[in-house]
Design a protein around this motif. Structure first.
Motif: not given
Length: 442
Positions: A110-113, A126-129, A195-208
């Protein structure tokens, strides 16, 4: 469903869950669509039946359906080898990959923000590795694998477009999209930590595997009707599910119950700020979706079971899609093992000493020494959670612990060393990164 609002409101309060959206489809009709709680705690925006939720791993049956539809069109062959390089190993077939039997290791990153906020000193995963290493022969065993679905998504190309064209538009699912964020126009639920905090935008190397969005009604309609998009033989293959536990199997993107009670086709979805489940009950021509926007499964499970008690009486919870752990006592003899963990930055020396009390002492080059209890499973002769951090740049991002899962084969311990995190803590859910590992007794 009398009293559903009171029940759901009470569950949300007890478990600190921000909101839930519940939908029930009978035949082709949405007969229940309700939402309770807050889609956004910071602004006080209420959840409604039109609120769109992140689906996490419910993305997998969507991707699987698009792949199967492409196979029916002759665009690809389910039994053809999956394209790619796998360290010299034989590639899995597309069918094996859909069934999580392609040999890939467990993984999420996961990559946040926003990208503009990203610290350039922190490396990208390096998801491809990680996708280039198999941990068992294709077809030889089940391991739930986001990386396999990442590869399947690559076969389709533009994933958002392909799922819209092959799945959403034919079924009339107007809310369904795939992406790091939801493009609208419907309002989306904000993901919240426990604990109620809002997550930032989340990106990943495996969207499918993890990046779809939809309303609960559209998720339930998809589960009810997705087989209509496929030829009869392909639809039957989707639910032909080799066993993965005592009460369930896994087919082409769907978990299938095999125990007591009515037959269930299901899939869960969990990540930081998400806990979901969709269930189809074919003999009753019904489907149920329960979507929440908080980390933790307790609220989701309580509400799902409450609904299923009414729409699928006698259902067996063991047949739902949370794959059960199958632990057993470790039987490895005392003694020492030396070897290596293969990482993108090079091999890291490792020594394990099996002690008398079902514990091990682990010495990891560059990280130190620690002891931990061990157990075993149907797949692994040694399983342990070790309080050592793999000394690689990507493990240092947010994976402070080491999980060892090793099988004794021809006098060697081989398997995976996984850099992991334990829950959210005061941060965000961290990564789960598998590395090949091999040791020789001495």
């Amino acid at each position: 469903m009398d009293g559903l609002e009171e029940f759901c409101t009470g569950v949300l309060q007890r478990h600190g869950c921000a909101s839930v959206s519940v939908a029930v489809v009978e035949r082709d009709e949405v007969v229940l669509a309700e939402a309770y709680g807050l889609a956004d705690r910071e602004t006080g925006r209420a959840a409604t039946a039109d609120t769109v939720y992140g689906l996490a791993s419910i993305t997998k049956p969507l991707t699987a359906t698009a792949v199967c539809a492409a196979a029916d069109e002759g665009v690809l062959d389910l039994d053809a080898p999956l394209p790619g390089e796998f360290g010299g190993a034989a590639p899995p077939s597309i069918r094996q990959t859909l069934q999580h039997r392609g040999g890939f290791g467990g993984h999420y990153d996961w990559r946040y923000g926003d990208d503009r906020d990203r610290d350039p000193a922190v490396p990208a995963i390096p998801t491809s590795w990680y996708a280039g290493h198999l941990y068992r022969a294709p077809g030889s065993g089940f391991e739930y694998a986001n990386l396999g679905y990442r590869a399947l998504g690559s076969l389709l190309g533009d994933l958002d477009r392909q799922i819209r064209v092959r799945v959403a538009e034919p079924l009339g699912l107007s809310s369904l999209r795939v992406g790091d964020t939801y493009p609208g126009p419907a309002p989306a639920a904000v993901r919240h930590a426990a604990d109620g905090r809002a997550y930032p935008v989340c990106r990943s190397g495996h969207p499918a595997a993890t990046a779809a969005w939809a309303t609960a009604s559209d998720v339930a309609l998809f589960a009810q009707n997705c087989a209509r998009l496929l030829t009869p033989s392909t639809a039957a293959a989707v639910y032909d599910a080799p066993p993965v536990g005592p009460a369930q199997g896994y087919g082409l993107g769907w978990s299938v119950s095999t125990g007591a009670g009515p037959l269930l086709y299901s899939h869960s979805g969990s990540m930081g700020g998400v806990a979901n489940m969709v269930v189809r009950i074919p003999e009753r021509e019904r489907a149920v979706a329960v979507l929440t926007n908080s980390t933790g499964k307790a609220a989701r499970d309580a509400i799902l079971h409450h609904v299923l008690d009414r729409v699928a009486p006698g259902f067996d919870p063991a047949g739902l899609s949370a794959i059960p752990a199958t632990g057993r006592a470790a039987t490895l003899a005392e003694g020492g093992w030396t070897g290596r963990i293969v990482t993108r930055e090079g091999d890291i020396p490792l020594r394990i000493d099996v002690l008398a009390d079902r514990r091990i002492e682990v010495r990891l080059d560059g990280a130190g020494t620690a002891t931990a209890p061990i157990e075993a499973s149907a797949d692994w002769d040694l399983r342990a959670l070790v309080p050592l951090q793999l000394p690689t740049a990507d493990a240092r991002i947010d994976s402070p612990l080491l999980v060892l899962e090793l099988a004794l084969r021809k006098g060697r311990l081989t398997g995976a060393a996984r850099a992991v995190t334990s829950g959210e803590g005061t941060g965000w859910l961290g990564n789960y990164l598998s590395h090949p590992c091999e040791l020789i007794g001495n």
